[in-house]
Design an enzyme around this catalytic site. Structure first.
Site, PDB file in Angstrom:
ATOM      1  N   ALA A 126       0.823  -1.210   0.000  1.00 22.93           N
ATOM      2  CA  ALA A 126       0.000   0.000   0.000  1.00 22.93           C
ATOM      3  C   ALA A 126       0.859   1.263   0.000  1.00 22.93           C
ATOM      4  CB  ALA A 126      -0.975  -0.041   1.183  1.00 22.93           C
ATOM      5  N   SER A 127       0.389   2.296   0.690  1.00 23.95           N
ATOM      6  CA  SER A 127       1.045   3.615   0.607  1.00 23.95           C
ATOM      7  C   SER A 127       2.393   3.675   1.305  1.00 23.95           C
ATOM      8  CB  SER A 127       0.119   4.685   1.184  1.00 23.95           C
ATOM      9  OG  SER A 127      -1.031   4.838   0.382  1.00 23.95           O
ATOM     10  N   THR A 128       2.797   2.610   1.983  1.00 25.89           N
ATOM     11  CA  THR A 128       4.129   2.619   2.602  1.00 25.89           C
ATOM     12  C   THR A 128       5.225   2.683   1.543  1.00 25.89           C
ATOM     13  OG1 THR A 128       4.308   0.199   2.671  1.00 25.89           O
ATOM     14  CG2 THR A 128       3.282   1.287   4.570  1.00 25.89           C
TER      15      THR A 128
END
Length: 634
Positions: free
Chosen positions: A328-330
């Site tokens: 995801a956004s990591t």
């Protein structure tokens, strides 16, 4: 007539000749038999002396293996994580049992075994062993069982009660997925083990650290020669070669940090991995739920094992190293660096976000998580607010080939841990990967999904923590590892097969990305701004929300309306302090419903590790008034 017969009978000369002939024949027969006897005696006593003296000794002497003591396992502060406790085991030497089936039936009656244990009990007795090597039937006998066996010993030839050390894990549940466990040697284990070195050993590492460091922990077998009576009972010891104990193992794991991580995730399905970026040592590797590994040492019963297997929360599954999730956004800080390195953006590049992104000549809208958009954003703000539209743009400009190649440099799609047993490599997709996996071409829309850590991209929590550690180190690679010391030998970098350090065209780009990650915590619009309250150190972090299922074009995500296992995963990565990173962390909460659950847990883990050290550093730093007082004294 009568005189002729008398003359014949009284012919002494003829009778003497007959006697002599018979005597000679008898003497020849005796000589032949005596020669045969002497020849056989010479053959047995001289020619075959070595063979038969060995057989003779075998009837009264026996060589017995002496299993080594297994090495202990400690955490970084020398707290015992795996120890050996004295216990009594029941063994049988099949070759010394008069009637194996009858002996086993008698043992079942004496021990009072339940029906579900009888089949396992008899199966163990027939497990493939070296000749005259004892087979383990039961472990950890009770005092009542030992007494019953002693009373009936004369009825049980070949059966023995042996005193041995049994593995025990004081913190078995919290450490279950780190340490693994030892268990009885199985048929498949015998195929990979050195049978001579495992003579007399009944247990072997099955998972985790116990499995990876089996050779170091096991040691070397010893032997002793004993004299026995006709019943095979040892009378005295004639010779001994002592065993070599296994080496103790000190891990980089901090048991207090591990326990806290497990406590914070109790009741949830998830994982936490914390790494020291300066050394690569893994400080915590939590996977929940866990299980009691002590059950497996003595042999878990079928009912309990079936319950673990059927549990929907999968307690036997090590999520920290085997769980593969969309990051995801990591991944957005790495996407920023990829865009800068490949020249598709600059730090000043801005993108207007109306709440979605559209590919050229394509009507489909790839939505930002904030439906009405963030307006115009540059790289730093895009990281801060986790803007999807900006990174859709970066991903499209990069293309999947350059994107995939750059992410491999951070360890995605690779298994770079030094000694973590069972670690998976995840999936870092590319055109070639998809063609080989599905036989289909790569589509531009799939690049956009990968650009925000979704789609085919899958990573383990260990990989995410490793990438965060490399980011904290500004590109310097140190392979993550669990062993701190093996015996008296320190395990320290540089390690073999370490990936090359990541060198950017402009080293200042590392600082720019760090500033964006600090904004995530410190800025009023940062996605983890709630963490700034009371923060006593600088932290760089990034939240993430991974979709479990795909929404339609006009659907809106609402966690409260979904079944729990369809909700989004919550992710968080961080490192601190920013200028001198001492810990990097990655965590995931399955179906957490959003990143608001993960970030506070990450903050508590960082506090646990850093605040104690900061307080200690403060206490060791002389105060100004103390320095002034010391100066006046002189």
């Amino acid at each position: 007539m009568r005189s002729r017969r008398r003359a014949t009978l009284n012919n002494t000369q003829e009778e003497l000749g007959l006697f002599r002939r018979r005597s000679i024949v008898a003497m020849v027969v005796v000589l032949i038999m005596l020669s045969t006897l002497v020849g056989r005696l010479v053959y047995l006593q001289v020619i075959k002396h070595d063979v038969f003296i060995t057989r003779s000794d075998s009837n009264r002497m026996r060589v017995e293996p002496l299993p080594p003591n297994r090495g202990l396992i400690f955490d970084r502060n020398h707290k015992v994580l795996a120890e050996n406790r004295p216990t009594y085991n029941l063994t049988i030497v099949r070759e010394r049992a008069d009637d194996l089936d009858q002996t086993l039936d008698l043992l079942v009656d004496i021990l009072g075994l339940s029906d579900d244990k009888i089949d396992t009990f008899k199966k163990r007795s027939r497990q493939r062993q070296r000749p005259y090597q004892p087979a383990l039937l039961m472990s950890d006998l009770s005092e009542a069982q030992i007494a019953s066996l002693a009373v009936n010993r004369y009825r049980l030839p070949g059966v023995s009660v042996e005193a041995q050390l049994l593995r025990y894990y004081p913190e078995s549940v919290a450490m279950s997925h780190v340490l693994g466990y030892v268990g009885r040697i199985s048929e498949s284990d015998l195929e990979r083990l050195d049978s001579s070195n495992y003579a007399g050993t009944h247990f072997v590492g099955k998972l985790g650290v116990e499995r990876f460091y089996e050779n170091e922990l096991h040691g070397k077998v010893g032997y002793r020669t004993v004299e026995t009576n006709a019943r095979g009972r040892a009378l005295r010891e004639l010779d001994r070669t002592p065993p070599e104990s296994g080496r103790n193992l000190t891990l980089t794991i901090d048991s207090d940090l591990q326990a806290l991580g497990y406590k914070l995730l109790t009741g949830k399905r998830g994982a936490i991995v914390a790494i020291n970026p300066q050394t690569g040592g893994i400080l915590a590797m939590v996977s929940t739920p866990g299980y009691d590994t002590n059950q497996f040492v003595t042999g878990i019963d079928s009912k309990s094992y079936r319950a673990l297997q059927d549990d929907l929360d999968l307690p036997l599954y090590n999520r920290a190293v085997r769980g593969q999730y969309p990051p995801a956004s990591t991944v957005k800080p790495y996407m920023s660096l990829a865009g800068l390195e490949n020249g598709v953006i600059t730090p000043q590049t801005t993108v207007y976000d109306p709440g979605y992104y559209k590919l050229p000549n394509d009507s489909r809208r790839y939505r930002n998580w904030l439906r009405w958009g963030h307006g115009r954003v540059d790289m730093r703000r895009a990281i801060r607010v986790s803007n999807d539209t900006y990174f859709y743009t970066v991903a499209h400009r990069l293309g999947i080939s350059r994107l995939s190649e750059f992410m491999h440099r951070f360890g995605y799609g690779e298994a770079h841990s030094l000694d973590v047993w069972g670690a998976q490599s995840g999936i870092m997709p590319s055109q070639e990967w998809k063609r080989g996996r599905f036989g289909k071409p790569w589509y531009p829309g799939e690049t956009l999904s990968v650009g925000i850590g979704q789609g085919y991209w899958l990573a383990t929590p260990l990989q995410m923590a490793t990438a965060a550690s490399v980011l904290a180190n500004k590109g310097k690679w140190i392979r993550p590892h669990l062993a701190k010391e093996i015996g008296d030998t320190e395990v320290a970098p540089p390690f073999p097969e370490t990936p090359p350090d990541i060198e950017l065209k402009n080293s200042n780009w590392w600082n720019l990305v760090d500033q964006g990650l600090e904004d995530v915590i410190q800025s009023g619009e940062g996605t983890a701004r709630s963490l700034q309250q009371g923060l006593q150190y600088t932290m760089a972090g990034k939240t993430g929300t991974a979709q479990v299922f795909t929404l339609g074009q006009n659907q809106k995500y609402n966690a409260s309306e979904l079944r729990e296992r369809l909700r989004d995963h919550a992710l968080f990565i961080a490192f601190a302090p920013v200028d001198d990173p001492q810990i990097a962390i990655a965590l995931i909460i399955e179906n957490g419903g959003g990143d608001h659950l993960a970030a506070p847990i990450g903050r508590k883990m960082l506090d646990e590790w850093l605040l104690l050290r900061l307080d200690k550093a403060d206490s060791e730093t002389p105060r100004l008034d103390e320095l002034a007082r010391g100066a006046s004294d002189h």
